[in-house]
Design a protein around this motif. Sequence first.
Motif, PDB file in Angstrom:
ATOM      1  N   HIS A 184       0.720  -1.170  -0.170  1.00 45.60           N
ATOM      2  CA  HIS A 184      -0.124   0.140  -0.100  1.00 45.60           C
ATOM      3  C   HIS A 184       0.919   1.211  -0.198  1.00 45.60           C
ATOM      4  CE1 HIS A 184      -4.043  -2.004   0.828  1.00 45.60           C
ATOM      5  NE2 HIS A 184      -3.202  -2.556   1.591  1.00 45.60           N
ATOM      6  N   ARG A 209      -1.759  -1.243  14.968  1.00 44.25           N
ATOM      7  CA  ARG A 209      -3.015  -0.764  13.984  1.00 44.25           C
ATOM      8  C   ARG A 209      -4.167  -0.458  14.558  1.00 44.25           C
ATOM      9  NH1 ARG A 209      -6.619  -5.403  11.212  1.00 44.25           N
ATOM     10  NH2 ARG A 209      -7.582  -3.257  10.699  1.00 44.25           N
ATOM     11  N   ASN A 211      -8.068   0.273  13.059  1.00 46.89           N
ATOM     12  CA  ASN A 211      -8.735   0.264  11.554  1.00 46.89           C
ATOM     13  C   ASN A 211      -7.782   0.205  10.780  1.00 46.89           C
ATOM     14  OD1 ASN A 211     -11.182   0.307  13.096  1.00 46.89           O
ATOM     15  ND2 ASN A 211     -10.880   2.562  13.099  1.00 46.89           N
ATOM     16  N   ASP A 212      -7.686   1.053   9.587  1.00 47.85           N
ATOM     17  CA  ASP A 212      -6.863   0.923   8.532  1.00 47.85           C
ATOM     18  C   ASP A 212      -5.494   1.570   8.888  1.00 47.85           C
ATOM     19  OD1 ASP A 212      -8.591  -0.740   7.092  1.00 47.85           O
ATOM     20  OD2 ASP A 212      -9.422   0.547   5.605  1.00 47.85           O
ATOM     21  N   LYS A 233      -4.124   2.511   5.013  1.00 43.13           N
ATOM     22  CA  LYS A 233      -4.500   1.914   3.460  1.00 43.13           C
ATOM     23  C   LYS A 233      -5.229   2.922   2.512  1.00 43.13           C
ATOM     24  CE  LYS A 233      -5.252  -2.728   5.127  1.00 43.13           C
ATOM     25  NZ  LYS A 233      -6.027  -3.965   5.492  1.00 43.13           N
ATOM     26  N   SER A 236      -8.753   4.354   2.796  1.00 42.86           N
ATOM     27  CA  SER A 236      -9.150   4.844   4.069  1.00 42.86           C
ATOM     28  C   SER A 236      -8.454   6.271   4.384  1.00 42.86           C
ATOM     29  CB  SER A 236      -8.938   4.155   5.314  1.00 42.86           C
ATOM     30  OG  SER A 236     -10.015   3.229   5.403  1.00 42.86           O
TER      31      SER A 236
END
Length: 291
Positions: A184, A209, A211-212, A233, A236
């Motif tokens: 990513h 981490r 969420n993203d 990512k 997001s």
Amino acid sequence: MPPLSLKPASEFPTPQLADLMTLSFEGYLIPIHITHDGLLTMLRRDGIDLNSSRVLTKEGEPVGVALIARRGWTSRLAAMGIVPHARNGGAGTWAMQTLIEEAKARGEKEMLLEVIEQNTAGVKLYEKVGFTKIRRLVGYRLDITQTAPAAVLGGGDAALSNGSAQDELQEIDIRELARLVTYHGLKDLPWQLSGTTIMQHTPPSRAFRLNDAYCLISNPAALDVSISSVLVKARSRGAGLSAVLMRALFARFPNKTWHVSPIFPEEMGVIFEQVGMTRETLSQWQMSLTL
């Protein structure tokens, strides 16, 4: 024997290389003290090849060092320094021209380096031998050793204020983060931010981490903690997740001074500024030479 020569660094004991590096950076903008253990960590993380790295000698005396990292068809000048009494007379230019020819002979297609922007002599040297600037790299700092928890959370983040972000903070394997950065992250990330380098980080460094959003930090038990990677990512990005993640880390590990080394592309600076970090005075140029 010619007055100047380059010898494989692999011919020298690593404690001697560490001492030579310390001497070679004496008087620079950022004098550094390299320990044996610190050098071994640097060799592992950065993919430095001691067979291709060189010790500069003058009339047989070691007077400088150039560490060369290699991955595929690309090499990187990971560090280069010359002891003060040998810095004049074109030694740096001669050494760089020789290193470039050696890289070509190995079949490499590109050579990379980073140099402190305020080191005008160093920038001039690398431009003289053909390197061009890719982008500016910047660093940040935030001292929250005397800051109240509520001020750290700041930014009007309701999720943080009620503690839910801290609850959602999850520790992950550093290898998982490395794979995500490779997939990513920006394709031309500086060497030290690449997934391949991140893969070589080990505990007490830790990855998290939310969420993203993802982050790699140095040992959080220390008073000074470095942020070594931040990733959101693609799906997001723009939602402010990196700020939520970093504030959650600030709250999880309070009373620290947080550091971001000047290895992050300038365009990423906003993610650190939005959590109140102050930009450092020194910056770097990421530079490249097509071989």
